[in-house]
Scaffold this active site. Sequence first.
Site, PDB file in Angstrom:
ATOM      1  N   GLY A  10       0.817  -1.217   0.000  1.00  0.00           N
ATOM      2  CA  GLY A  10       0.000   0.000   0.000  1.00  0.00           C
ATOM      3  C   GLY A  10       0.846   1.259   0.000  1.00  0.00           C
ATOM      4  N   ASP A  33       2.250  -9.202   1.188  1.00  0.00           N
ATOM      5  CA  ASP A  33       0.994  -8.614   0.725  1.00  0.00           C
ATOM      6  C   ASP A  33       0.096  -9.736   0.212  1.00  0.00           C
ATOM      7  OD1 ASP A  33       0.147  -5.488   0.006  1.00  0.00           O
ATOM      8  OD2 ASP A  33      -0.907  -6.973  -1.225  1.00  0.00           O
ATOM      9  N   ARG A  35      -1.863  -9.551  -2.457  1.00  0.00           N
ATOM     10  CA  ARG A  35      -2.062  -9.536  -3.907  1.00  0.00           C
ATOM     11  C   ARG A  35      -0.811  -9.996  -4.647  1.00  0.00           C
ATOM     12  NH1 ARG A  35      -3.496  -3.341  -3.124  1.00  0.00           N
ATOM     13  NH2 ARG A  35      -1.773  -3.729  -1.703  1.00  0.00           N
ATOM     14  N   ASP A  52      -1.929 -13.676   3.421  1.00  0.00           N
ATOM     15  CA  ASP A  52      -3.205 -13.121   3.849  1.00  0.00           C
ATOM     16  C   ASP A  52      -3.154 -12.997   5.373  1.00  0.00           C
ATOM     17  OD1 ASP A  52      -5.776 -12.553   4.547  1.00  0.00           O
ATOM     18  OD2 ASP A  52      -6.699 -14.248   3.493  1.00  0.00           O
ATOM     19  N   TYR A 141     -14.254   3.000   9.814  1.00  0.00           N
ATOM     20  CA  TYR A 141     -12.784   3.090   9.868  1.00  0.00           C
ATOM     21  C   TYR A 141     -12.349   3.591  11.251  1.00  0.00           C
ATOM     22  CZ  TYR A 141      -8.137   4.857   8.417  1.00  0.00           C
ATOM     23  OH  TYR A 141      -6.792   5.128   8.286  1.00  0.00           O
ATOM     24  N   LYS A 145     -10.273   1.940  14.369  1.00  0.00           N
ATOM     25  CA  LYS A 145      -9.038   2.544  14.890  1.00  0.00           C
ATOM     26  C   LYS A 145      -9.101   2.681  16.413  1.00  0.00           C
ATOM     27  CE  LYS A 145      -6.613   2.928  11.150  1.00  0.00           C
ATOM     28  NZ  LYS A 145      -5.580   1.894  10.941  1.00  0.00           N
ATOM     29  N   ILE A 171      -1.421  11.260   4.647  1.00  0.00           N
ATOM     30  CA  ILE A 171      -0.009  11.137   4.285  1.00  0.00           C
ATOM     31  C   ILE A 171       0.138  11.456   2.803  1.00  0.00           C
ATOM     32  CG2 ILE A 171       1.985   9.605   4.135  1.00  0.00           C
ATOM     33  CD1 ILE A 171       0.856   8.069   6.497  1.00  0.00           C
TER      34      ILE A 171
HETATM   35  N1  SER Z   1      -5.724   8.888   5.150  1.00  0.00           N
HETATM   36  C1  SER Z   1      -6.755   8.218   5.908  1.00  0.00           C
HETATM   37  C2  SER Z   1      -8.076   8.346   5.261  1.00  0.00           C
HETATM   38  O1  SER Z   1      -8.330   9.381   4.686  1.00  0.00           O
HETATM   39  C3  SER Z   1      -6.823   8.788   7.277  1.00  0.00           C
HETATM   40  O2  SER Z   1      -6.160   7.988   8.155  1.00  0.00           O
HETATM   41  O3  SER Z   1      -8.869   7.462   5.339  1.00  0.00           O
END
Ligand code: SER
Length: 315
Positions: A10, A33, A35, A52, A141, A145, A171
């Site tokens: 990724g 990974d 894939r 996996d 998500y 977390k 990032i």
């Molecule tokens: N970059 C991530 C997202 O936008 C945030 O942790 O889902």
Amino acid sequence: MNVLVVGAGGQIGTELVPHLQKIYGEDNIIAADLRPDVVERLSKGSRALTLDALDLKSYRETVKKYNIDRIYNLVALLSATGENNPLLAWNINMGALVNSLEIAKELNCSLFTPSSIGAFGKETPHKNTPQDTIMRPNTMYGVCKVSGELLSDYYFTRFGVDTRSVRFPGIISNGCLPGGGTTDYAVEVFYEIIRKGEYTCPIPENTYMDMLYMPDALNACTQLMDADPAKLIHRNSFNVTAMSFSPKELFAAITKRVPDAKFHYSIDPVKANISASWPDNMDDSSARGEWNWNPAWDMESMIDDMLSAIKAKQN
Ligand code: SER
């Protein structure tokens, strides 16, 4: 030190693997990974294998076979993709984490699993978001977390597993595109401006979010894991940031370098909703104090570097 990176193909893994190779030696890093085509790409620069992370047995065998001491668990669906398929996001994000924790406990590995600004929610103070504050995220998500942070701290206090983590903001990088994230616009814009001279943004123009340039994100991954445990008051997970801007500010700064660039907006309601629930800017003083977090890149230097790196790539 033998290090395994799972989910290595990724956005983060693609650049973390060479970063780790430089620090700990090429032969000591294993990139894994799910894939096969991605593993093929990774195998050009590193020791790579198909794995996996949800398959506990193969995961455990890999860690045993290569005598792994440290795991970077980068397996995750990002925030916007997670809203399209919440149950899948839960199963993948939590499944990979639970397996990583169990293996780290059994085979005595340290474990890094990134958390995110997505761990915060609408009720969190948005300005100067504290390290320890309200965490009631509004996305699957984010639910993963926060659960992951709690579970990782639990494995540390209950079983002594050396778990550590940072809450990554968006990032920005030029190695591998992110996918399905809310902060992706701040990466995509550079490719589109260089390729087409225009960009259509899915995030409202005045929405502020924290960001990091990849070299700083990579240093966070290794600096935290190499930090003296006696100095760590927190573990899962540290606020880290280097800049906070809105689309409007970023595009104005790009226009100074590319005067013909054109920007449009076509708001994605899912992404708009998610971004509105996240911090405008985080307070990362705990990371600075406990393990000397000190990012080097700001918005201006990041833009210069992104434009020249992507231009060079596209020529
Ligand atoms: N970059 C991530 C997202 O936008 C945030 O942790 O889902």
